[in-house]
Design a protein around this motif. Structure first.
Motif, short mmCIF file in Angstrom:
data_model
loop_
_atom_site.label_atom_id
_atom_site.label_comp_id
_atom_site.label_asym_id
_atom_site.label_seq_id
_atom_site.Cartn_x
_atom_site.Cartn_y
_atom_site.Cartn_z
N ASP A 162 5.44 1.42 1.30
CA ASP A 162 4.91 -0.07 0.98
C ASP A 162 5.66 -0.90 1.29
O ASP A 162 6.70 -0.97 1.49
CB ASP A 162 4.81 0.11 -0.72
CG ASP A 162 3.67 -0.68 -1.11
OD1 ASP A 162 2.79 -1.24 -0.50
OD2 ASP A 162 3.36 -0.63 -2.62
N ASP A 163 4.83 -2.20 1.40
CA ASP A 163 5.49 -3.61 1.92
C ASP A 163 6.31 -3.44 3.08
O ASP A 163 7.43 -4.21 3.17
CB ASP A 163 6.22 -4.21 0.59
CG ASP A 163 5.44 -4.09 -0.54
OD1 ASP A 163 4.11 -4.29 -0.51
OD2 ASP A 163 6.10 -3.78 -1.76
N GLU A 219 -2.29 -4.53 4.43
CA GLU A 219 -2.67 -5.01 2.92
C GLU A 219 -2.65 -6.37 2.72
O GLU A 219 -2.36 -7.14 3.66
CB GLU A 219 -1.73 -4.43 1.81
CG GLU A 219 -0.33 -4.75 2.07
CD GLU A 219 0.70 -4.25 1.03
OE1 GLU A 219 0.36 -3.21 0.23
OE2 GLU A 219 1.75 -4.69 0.96
MG MG Z 1 2.29 -3.28 -1.08
#
Ligand code: MG
Ligand code: C2E
Ligand code: MG
Ligand code: MG
Length: 274
Positions: A162-163, A219
């Motif tokens: 994530d990220d 995202e």
């Molecule tokens: Mg994220």
């Protein structure tokens, strides 16, 4: 809540779990090329009877500080499994759901075995749960995390970073750990129009991931211009307000019944290799 979030969490978390005041909101993920829903991310929303909606940015750091984040994460996984079971029992087709795990989950308990126990209790297939771990979790040499991740991957779960791009050790992580997919941090899309550098970086991330055999998802997609660019550079999946905001479960959407075609289409999965 704002005055003393630590105290609020200490005093109310047990009750919130017990009363199911913490809800799962689902945000859709789509294929960049077709726009079809290919999964959801489960995001926690604490809906307090007095304070109203409390965002994860407010209570997750407190749960981490108080050593209780794994209780939230296991609760979320249970809710997701129960939701999937309801959809399946209604005779509808399922989509994958990603759940967020904290690095601390891997230290607090045997998170893999805990997740497996819940999955089996609800009779879920492994392919319907993905694990997301935020990049900032990987900032140091962490054996519990490495071993836990390995167990998830060996059992057949997809593990997503994530990220990606937000931490300082992104590239090291790609060398030291194995991921199935990079969720590219929304920061690069934010200043996209003014800063040509962001486009170069996004294209380079997607290209590098491809060469490493890792899937990509962007995202925080908020505009059609971003969608067009991300398609152009070959980013496979998109998530963001432009596509859909996080929302409580709608069985028609969750099951793909509102989609033109079967989202679990075998040929499409073969094409994308997952
Ligand atoms: Mg994220
Ligand atoms: P994340 O996993 O990176 O989730 C994406 C966040 O971006 C979510 O914020 C989502 O609502 C928001 N978002 C999605 N699309 C857009 C967009 O187009 N524009 C903008 N500006 N924002 C968008 P949220 O729900 O507030 O969650 C924040 C973070 O809290 C998550 O970031 C995740 O790291 C964490 N989190 C949420 N639920 C859980 C949970 O159950 N367990 C754990 N451990 N962490 C969680
Ligand atoms: Mg996430
Ligand atoms: Mg984030």
């Amino acid at each position: 809540m704002q005055k003393d979030p630590g105290r609020f969490v200490r005093e109310r978390f047990d009750q919130a779990i017990k009363n199911q005041d913490i809800k799962v909101y689902y945000q859709p993920e789509v294929r960049a090329l077709t726009g079809r829903i290919c999964g959801f991310e489960a995001l926690a929303r604490w809906i307090d009877p007095v304070e109203g909606m409390i965002s994860p940015g407010a209570f997750i750091p407190e749960l981490e500080a108080q050593g209780r984040i794994h209780e939230l994460d296991l609760y979320m996984i249970r809710q997701v499994c129960a939701g999937q079971q309801r959809i399946e029992r209604a005779g509808l087709t399922l989509t994958r759901t990603s759940v967020n795990l904290s690095r601390l989950d891997f230290e607090a308990c045997d998170i893999f075995s805990e997740v497996e126990a819940i999955r089996q209790e609800y009779g879920r297939k492994i392919g319907y749960l993905n694990i997301e771990i935020t990049e900032s979790a990987f900032n140091r040499d962490d054996r519990a995390l490495a071993e836990g991740m390995k167990k998830f991957r060996e059992a057949g779960y997809q593990v997503w970073m994530d990220d990606f791009g937000s931490g300082y050790s992104s590239l090291n992580n790609l060398k030291d750990y194995t991921f199935d997919l990079l969720k590219i941090d929304m920061e690069f899309l934010r200043d996209f129009e003014e800063k040509p550098q962001s486009k170069v970086i996004l294209a380079a991330i997607v290209n590098m991931a491809k060469q490493l055999g890792i899937h990509t998802l962007a995202e925080g997609v908020e505009t059609q211009t971003q969608v067009a660019f991300l398609r152009d550079i070959g980013c496979e999946k998109l998530q963001g307000y432009y596509i859909g905001r996080p929302a409580p479960m709608d069985e028609d959407i969750m099951s793909g019944r509102k989609e033109a075609e079967d989202i679990e289409d075998a040929t499409e999965d073969a094409y994308y290799g997952d």
